[in-house]
Design an enzyme around this catalytic site. Sequence first.
Site, PDB file in Angstrom:
ATOM      1  N   SER A   1      43.224  58.816  26.664  1.00 34.22           N
ATOM      2  CA  SER A   1      41.657  59.092  25.991  1.00 34.22           C
ATOM      3  C   SER A   1      41.548  57.902  24.722  1.00 34.22           C
ATOM      4  O   SER A   1      42.081  57.303  24.606  1.00 34.22           O
ATOM      5  CB  SER A   1      41.394  60.215  25.136  1.00 34.22           C
ATOM      6  OG  SER A   1      40.236  60.259  24.263  1.00 34.22           O
TER       7      SER A   1
ATOM      8  N   SER B   1      45.426  67.448  26.397  1.00 38.24           N
ATOM      9  CA  SER B   1      46.466  66.225  25.598  1.00 38.24           C
ATOM     10  C   SER B   1      45.342  65.571  24.533  1.00 38.24           C
ATOM     11  O   SER B   1      44.217  65.357  25.453  1.00 38.24           O
ATOM     12  CB  SER B   1      47.326  65.490  26.680  1.00 38.24           C
ATOM     13  OG  SER B   1      47.646  65.060  25.829  1.00 38.24           O
TER      14      SER B   1
ATOM     15  N   VAL C   1      46.012  62.831  24.185  1.00 40.48           N
ATOM     16  CA  VAL C   1      45.439  61.766  24.367  1.00 40.48           C
ATOM     17  C   VAL C   1      45.816  61.211  25.232  1.00 40.48           C
ATOM     18  O   VAL C   1      45.320  59.983  26.334  1.00 40.48           O
ATOM     19  CB  VAL C   1      47.607  60.628  23.721  1.00 40.48           C
ATOM     20  CG1 VAL C   1      47.649  60.267  22.152  1.00 40.48           C
ATOM     21  CG2 VAL C   1      48.393  61.735  24.468  1.00 40.48           C
ATOM     22  N   GLU C   2      45.040  62.489  26.317  1.00 41.54           N
ATOM     23  CA  GLU C   2      44.890  61.954  27.776  1.00 41.54           C
ATOM     24  C   GLU C   2      43.404  62.591  27.772  1.00 41.54           C
ATOM     25  O   GLU C   2      42.544  61.597  27.293  1.00 41.54           O
ATOM     26  CB  GLU C   2      45.478  62.601  28.790  1.00 41.54           C
ATOM     27  CG  GLU C   2      46.968  62.629  28.523  1.00 41.54           C
ATOM     28  CD  GLU C   2      48.230  62.889  29.219  1.00 41.54           C
ATOM     29  OE1 GLU C   2      47.931  62.994  30.714  1.00 41.54           O
ATOM     30  OE2 GLU C   2      49.220  63.856  28.799  1.00 41.54           O
ATOM     31  N   MET C   3      43.315  63.313  28.572  1.00 42.30           N
ATOM     32  CA  MET C   3      41.865  64.029  28.780  1.00 42.30           C
ATOM     33  C   MET C   3      40.896  64.333  27.334  1.00 42.30           C
ATOM     34  O   MET C   3      39.851  64.159  26.657  1.00 42.30           O
ATOM     35  CB  MET C   3      41.385  64.740  29.937  1.00 42.30           C
ATOM     36  CG  MET C   3      41.790  64.095  31.158  1.00 42.30           C
ATOM     37  SD  MET C   3      42.213  65.274  32.345  1.00 42.30           S
ATOM     38  CE  MET C   3      40.386  65.603  33.086  1.00 42.30           C
TER      39      MET C   3
END
Length: 333
Positions: free
Chosen positions: A91, A131, A133-135
């Site tokens: 992200s 997450s 830091v992801e999606m």
Amino acid sequence: MSGTKLFRLFSFIIIICSTINVVEANDLKEDFSRPQSIPFPASNPYTVEKAALGKMLFFDPRLSRNRNMSCATCHNPSFGWEDATQTATGSQNTRLDRHSPTIINAAWGERFFWDGRAGSLEEQAKGPIESDVEMNLPLEEAVARLKQVPRYNDWFSRVFGSEGISGDTIAKAIATYERTIVSGQAPFDRWVNGDEQAISNVAKRGFDTFVGKGKCASCHTGWNFTDQKFYDIGLSGEDEGRYVLTDKPTDKFAFKTPSLRNIGQRAPYMHDGRFKDLKSAIRHYVSGGISRASLSEKMMPVVLTESDISDIEQFLLSLTGTDSAVSLPLLPY
């Protein structure tokens, strides 16, 4: 003993030894034979409709907060279901600490992610969506977002009945699709099945080294070339791997043994993508890695020549299958 009898004795010994070698080679090949079917759990059985729904969700960027990422962002079918970068990008263009692991042959997996923190593909499917830091999309928001899409409501009703759209049904659909992602028939498989011309003599030597003096098959076992276990293989770095989850000293710096299927498509290599090519990865194992208390007992220096390393590389390249082209789904609206 006469010369004729001695010749016959030697000939007999040679025939016996050759027969034993053929039997041993055939037995060894059987250890790497492909399974005949895909295992689906009783708690989430396969249906065509569920896999189709899972494919839509896998490629749908609406499952990310900013609608700019999908599962396929990090698991791209063009790159062996990885992403061809050293470490993944999450992200807000956040660079993550680890390389995206492949989802090829995940149906046969036991634990997921490099550190094994997910015990099922369903659990794994939820992780990146939520997450930060992801999606970066909480599941309740993902559910609310999908419920605004009329045709997703129709699809979920068709597949899951009254259960409809929920965090669990989203995960079940994605996991079902992921289980259908299986590496195609590779030259190595044709060789295992009796076609001696399917791979080169160099690749055959590489296989012999792989299962023999190279000791690679002590971890990369079976048709999928992984024992599903976690090892410290002596790489430098501060990421302590599975130890962060288990707090066991033996799990320090331990990461999951990856499958080697379609490995030629999946550079760079290792949990942090540090090696750009297969030969560099092989040379690390030859070195035995960094000596420390948590280093796996299976890691030790191996005496291999550059020719041996080239042979292993050619064998590994024979594990890349002929996979069907993946078409993008039409997303519900």
